[in-house]
Scaffold this motif. Structure first.
Motif, PDB file in Angstrom:
ATOM      1  N   ASN A  20       0.787  -1.228   0.000  1.00 31.89           N
ATOM      2  CA  ASN A  20       0.000   0.000   0.000  1.00 31.89           C
ATOM      3  C   ASN A  20       0.824   1.285   0.000  1.00 31.89           C
ATOM      4  O   ASN A  20       0.436   2.279  -0.586  1.00 31.89           O
ATOM      5  N   HIS A  21       1.960   1.283   0.663  1.00 33.08           N
ATOM      6  CA  HIS A  21       2.760   2.508   0.793  1.00 33.08           C
ATOM      7  C   HIS A  21       4.169   2.319   0.238  1.00 33.08           C
ATOM      8  O   HIS A  21       5.130   2.901   0.745  1.00 33.08           O
ATOM      9  N   ALA A  22       4.282   1.544  -0.805  1.00 33.89           N
ATOM     10  CA  ALA A  22       5.585   1.113  -1.314  1.00 33.89           C
ATOM     11  C   ALA A  22       6.488   2.258  -1.748  1.00 33.89           C
ATOM     12  O   ALA A  22       7.710   2.186  -1.596  1.00 33.89           O
ATOM     13  N   PHE A  23       5.904   3.323  -2.307  1.00 31.14           N
ATOM     14  CA  PHE A  23       6.716   4.428  -2.841  1.00 31.14           C
ATOM     15  C   PHE A  23       6.363   5.745  -2.144  1.00 31.14           C
ATOM     16  O   PHE A  23       6.399   6.811  -2.751  1.00 31.14           O
ATOM     17  N   ASN A  24       6.054   5.680  -0.865  1.00 30.04           N
ATOM     18  CA  ASN A  24       5.655   6.868  -0.104  1.00 30.04           C
ATOM     19  C   ASN A  24       6.860   7.705   0.326  1.00 30.04           C
ATOM     20  O   ASN A  24       7.957   7.185   0.548  1.00 30.04           O
ATOM     21  N   ASN A  25       6.607   9.021   0.430  1.00 33.86           N
ATOM     22  CA  ASN A  25       7.554   9.965   1.041  1.00 33.86           C
ATOM     23  C   ASN A  25       8.944   9.901   0.412  1.00 33.86           C
ATOM     24  O   ASN A  25       9.966   9.879   1.104  1.00 33.86           O
ATOM     25  N   THR A  69      -3.608   4.572  -5.756  1.00 32.44           N
ATOM     26  CA  THR A  69      -3.010   5.904  -5.607  1.00 32.44           C
ATOM     27  C   THR A  69      -2.188   6.020  -4.336  1.00 32.44           C
ATOM     28  O   THR A  69      -1.284   6.861  -4.249  1.00 32.44           O
ATOM     29  N   ASN A  70      -2.461   5.175  -3.338  1.00 34.26           N
ATOM     30  CA  ASN A  70      -1.711   5.231  -2.082  1.00 34.26           C
ATOM     31  C   ASN A  70      -0.249   4.826  -2.250  1.00 34.26           C
ATOM     32  O   ASN A  70       0.572   5.099  -1.367  1.00 34.26           O
ATOM     33  N   TRP A  71       0.083   4.175  -3.344  1.00 30.25           N
ATOM     34  CA  TRP A  71       1.477   3.822  -3.577  1.00 30.25           C
ATOM     35  C   TRP A  71       2.393   5.038  -3.493  1.00 30.25           C
ATOM     36  O   TRP A  71       3.531   4.938  -3.070  1.00 30.25           O
ATOM     37  N   PHE A  72       1.898   6.189  -3.959  1.00 30.41           N
ATOM     38  CA  PHE A  72       2.763   7.344  -4.184  1.00 30.41           C
ATOM     39  C   PHE A  72       2.523   8.500  -3.212  1.00 30.41           C
ATOM     40  O   PHE A  72       2.977   9.614  -3.467  1.00 30.41           O
ATOM     41  N   LEU A  73       1.823   8.256  -2.106  1.00 32.02           N
ATOM     42  CA  LEU A  73       1.527   9.334  -1.169  1.00 32.02           C
ATOM     43  C   LEU A  73       2.818   9.988  -0.674  1.00 32.02           C
ATOM     44  O   LEU A  73       3.750   9.308  -0.243  1.00 32.02           O
ATOM     45  N   GLY A  74       2.858  11.301  -0.758  1.00 30.08           N
ATOM     46  CA  GLY A  74       4.038  12.033  -0.293  1.00 30.08           C
ATOM     47  C   GLY A  74       5.187  12.062  -1.268  1.00 30.08           C
ATOM     48  O   GLY A  74       6.279  12.529  -0.925  1.00 30.08           O
ATOM     49  N   SER A  75       4.960  11.585  -2.494  1.00 28.43           N
ATOM     50  CA  SER A  75       6.010  11.577  -3.516  1.00 28.43           C
ATOM     51  C   SER A  75       5.536  12.365  -4.743  1.00 28.43           C
ATOM     52  O   SER A  75       4.425  12.135  -5.225  1.00 28.43           O
ATOM     53  N   PRO A  76       6.353  13.265  -5.270  1.00 28.73           N
ATOM     54  CA  PRO A  76       5.936  14.145  -6.373  1.00 28.73           C
ATOM     55  C   PRO A  76       6.072  13.483  -7.747  1.00 28.73           C
ATOM     56  O   PRO A  76       6.700  14.021  -8.661  1.00 28.73           O
ATOM     57  N   VAL A  77       5.495  12.308  -7.924  1.00 29.76           N
ATOM     58  CA  VAL A  77       5.664  11.556  -9.170  1.00 29.76           C
ATOM     59  C   VAL A  77       4.928  12.253 -10.304  1.00 29.76           C
ATOM     60  O   VAL A  77       3.712  12.448 -10.238  1.00 29.76           O
ATOM     61  N   GLY A  78       5.648  12.614 -11.357  1.00 28.03           N
ATOM     62  CA  GLY A  78       5.031  13.276 -12.495  1.00 28.03           C
ATOM     63  C   GLY A  78       5.023  12.431 -13.753  1.00 28.03           C
ATOM     64  O   GLY A  78       4.326  12.755 -14.713  1.00 28.03           O
ATOM     65  N   SER A  79       5.781  11.344 -13.755  1.00 31.30           N
ATOM     66  CA  SER A  79       5.825  10.448 -14.911  1.00 31.30           C
ATOM     67  C   SER A  79       5.691   9.014 -14.418  1.00 31.30           C
ATOM     68  O   SER A  79       6.526   8.542 -13.628  1.00 31.30           O
ATOM     69  N   ILE A  80       4.631   8.338 -14.895  1.00 34.88           N
ATOM     70  CA  ILE A  80       4.326   6.979 -14.457  1.00 34.88           C
ATOM     71  C   ILE A  80       4.127   6.116 -15.694  1.00 34.88           C
ATOM     72  O   ILE A  80       3.265   6.398 -16.531  1.00 34.88           O
ATOM     73  N   TYR A  81       4.904   5.056 -15.814  1.00 35.67           N
ATOM     74  CA  TYR A  81       4.820   4.153 -16.953  1.00 35.67           C
ATOM     75  C   TYR A  81       4.439   2.760 -16.435  1.00 35.67           C
ATOM     76  O   TYR A  81       5.234   2.104 -15.755  1.00 35.67           O
ATOM     77  N   PRO A 103     -11.209   5.764  -9.321  1.00 33.79           N
ATOM     78  CA  PRO A 103     -11.434   7.171  -8.970  1.00 33.79           C
ATOM     79  C   PRO A 103     -10.258   7.755  -8.211  1.00 33.79           C
ATOM     80  O   PRO A 103      -9.572   7.049  -7.468  1.00 33.79           O
ATOM     81  N   HIS A 104     -10.015   9.051  -8.450  1.00 28.32           N
ATOM     82  CA  HIS A 104      -8.982   9.804  -7.733  1.00 28.32           C
ATOM     83  C   HIS A 104      -7.605   9.155  -7.857  1.00 28.32           C
ATOM     84  O   HIS A 104      -6.828   9.125  -6.901  1.00 28.32           O
ATOM     85  N   ALA A 105      -7.307   8.654  -9.034  1.00 27.69           N
ATOM     86  CA  ALA A 105      -6.057   7.909  -9.238  1.00 27.69           C
ATOM     87  C   ALA A 105      -4.815   8.753  -8.987  1.00 27.69           C
ATOM     88  O   ALA A 105      -3.760   8.223  -8.652  1.00 27.69           O
ATOM     89  N   PHE A 106      -4.929  10.072  -9.135  1.00 32.13           N
ATOM     90  CA  PHE A 106      -3.753  10.935  -9.029  1.00 32.13           C
ATOM     91  C   PHE A 106      -3.825  11.901  -7.849  1.00 32.13           C
ATOM     92  O   PHE A 106      -3.107  12.904  -7.814  1.00 32.13           O
ATOM     93  N   ASP A 107      -4.649  11.571  -6.874  1.00 34.85           N
ATOM     94  CA  ASP A 107      -4.797  12.462  -5.726  1.00 34.85           C
ATOM     95  C   ASP A 107      -3.528  12.579  -4.895  1.00 34.85           C
ATOM     96  O   ASP A 107      -3.399  13.502  -4.086  1.00 34.85           O
ATOM     97  N   PHE A 108      -2.586  11.654  -5.057  1.00 29.04           N
ATOM     98  CA  PHE A 108      -1.318  11.766  -4.338  1.00 29.04           C
ATOM     99  C   PHE A 108      -0.611  13.077  -4.666  1.00 29.04           C
ATOM    100  O   PHE A 108       0.190  13.583  -3.877  1.00 29.04           O
ATOM    101  N   GLY A 109      -0.905  13.649  -5.831  1.00 33.95           N
ATOM    102  CA  GLY A 109      -0.249  14.883  -6.244  1.00 33.95           C
ATOM    103  C   GLY A 109      -0.786  16.131  -5.568  1.00 33.95           C
ATOM    104  O   GLY A 109      -0.169  17.198  -5.651  1.00 33.95           O
ATOM    105  N   LEU A 110      -1.921  16.031  -4.887  1.00 30.92           N
ATOM    106  CA  LEU A 110      -2.527  17.217  -4.274  1.00 30.92           C
ATOM    107  C   LEU A 110      -1.629  17.839  -3.210  1.00 30.92           C
ATOM    108  O   LEU A 110      -1.659  19.049  -2.993  1.00 30.92           O
ATOM    109  N   LYS A 111      -0.824  17.024  -2.549  1.00 37.59           N
ATOM    110  CA  LYS A 111       0.068  17.540  -1.517  1.00 37.59           C
ATOM    111  C   LYS A 111       1.044  18.557  -2.091  1.00 37.59           C
ATOM    112  O   LYS A 111       1.497  19.472  -1.390  1.00 37.59           O
ATOM    113  N   PHE A 112       1.375  18.405  -3.359  1.00 34.48           N
ATOM    114  CA  PHE A 112       2.397  19.243  -3.979  1.00 34.48           C
ATOM    115  C   PHE A 112       1.802  20.367  -4.822  1.00 34.48           C
ATOM    116  O   PHE A 112       2.530  21.130  -5.440  1.00 34.48           O
TER     117      PHE A 112
END
Length: 327
Positions: A151-156, A174-186, A197-206
């Motif tokens: 769930n939090h594999a790529f956090n912070n 989307t929880n994979w990337f919480l706290g990480s400013p990922v802009g390119s995902i392949y 739904p809300h697949a990219f909400d991890f970006g809201l922090k930034f």
């Protein structure tokens, strides 16, 4: 039992026991970043042989070169601290070396590490604590066997790019990337069936005040995607490149791009889209690629309410007169 047979079996068992170090008869190549240092017109390269060690530290840290490449070796498992305390290393690659498992704590005290490449291995799972909190900008995990990402594999992280092409991932989280400013995902060539739904909400922090939230490159091509949720891209204001090509889409919700105002390239090639009425209303798209779908008509009124520079529609079974000018 035959004495020679017993001796042979014991030799094999002892051999397996002794040869249990993480890096056993491994050759490591060291070089430097291109453009920094040249020797006879080429970057310097040093080859270091490791007979047996649990860590790279003793063999690497005294070297002045900062790029590590291990390729086509035999390293079944990366254990805690096996890639820790590398004080000078900027890029680290372990490619096509049979790695099946990454233990939490593999990377510690790697202050200059900027990027990781673990392509072409046999990794099946990304556990919390392997990359969590690691301050690298890019990770390449292409061509593995990854089916589980905790769930939090790529956090912070400071992560801006992650590539997971050609794995066995079946669900986006989307929880994979919480706290990480990922802009390119392949995540092409996987087993995804839905963009949730809300697949990219991890970006809201930034997201800064009055600054649009933009995701630069998202490639979900060659999956099994049948559904894109109407709120999949909610809160995202723009994409640089968004590819859903080579999937199983028959429709897109008219609301799906409501918050998205700008897309440079949207690629929907090789799906089964039968209509797109209302999907591209009130949006700016430079290139809209709809090649090889099931469209019988294209809603020409969209050009009155949206700015779309180029639309590519070859390979559709058009029957309406509205697109005769494409002939």
């Amino acid at each position: 039992m035959n004495t020679k047979l017993v001796s042979f079996v014991l030799t094999i068992l002892l051999s397996d026991f002794v040869n249990s170090a993480t890096f056993e008869n491994v050759t490591v190549l060291l070089t430097t970043q291109l453009g920094k240092l040249f020797l006879y017109g080429k970057p310097p390269i040093a080859a270091i042989f490791i007979p047996s060690s649990e860590t790279l530290t003793d063999y690497i840290n005294h070297q002045p070169l900062e790029v590590v490449t291990i390729r086509n070796q035999k390293i079944p498992k990366l254990v805690e601290n096996s890639l820790s305390n590398l004080s000078n290393i900027v890029h680290l690659s372990i490619i096509s070396s049979g790695v099946t498992e990454l233990e939490p704590g593999t990377f510690k005290n790697v202050p200059k590490l900027d990027g990781l490449n673990l392509e072409g291995n046999l990794i099946k799972e990304i556990k919390n604590g392997v990359f969590t909190g690691l301050q690298v900008k890019f990770i390449y995990l292409n061509n593995n066997k990854i089916s589980i990402i905790e769930n939090h594999a790529f956090n912070n992280m400071t992560l801006t790019l992650i590539s997971l092409n050609n794995n066995r991932i079946s669900a986006w989280n989307t929880n994979w990337f919480l706290g990480s400013p990922v802009g390119s995902i392949y995540i092409a060539k996987n087993l995804l069936e839905e963009v949730p739904p809300h697949a990219f909400d991890f970006g809201l922090k930034f997201k800064r005040l009055n600054v649009p939230l933009t995701v630069w490159n998202v490639v979900l091509a060659q999956n099994r995607i049948k559904k894109v949720h109407k709120d999949a891209f909610k809160h995202v204001n723009g994409f640089g490149y968004l590819s859903l090509a080579d999937n199983h889409l028959q429709e897109l919700p008219p609301e799906v791009f409501h918050s998205v105002k700008n897309i440079n390239t949207l690629d929907l090639t090789n799906n089964n889209l039968g209509h797109v009425s209302g999907v591209f209303d009130d949006i700016n798209i430079n290139q809209l690629i709809l090649l090889n779908n099931s469209l019988s008509c294209f809603p020409m009124e969209v050009f009155d309410i949206s700015t779309i520079s180029y639309v590519f529609v070859d390979g559709n079974p058009f029957t309406c007169v509205c697109v005769q000018f494409f002939d």
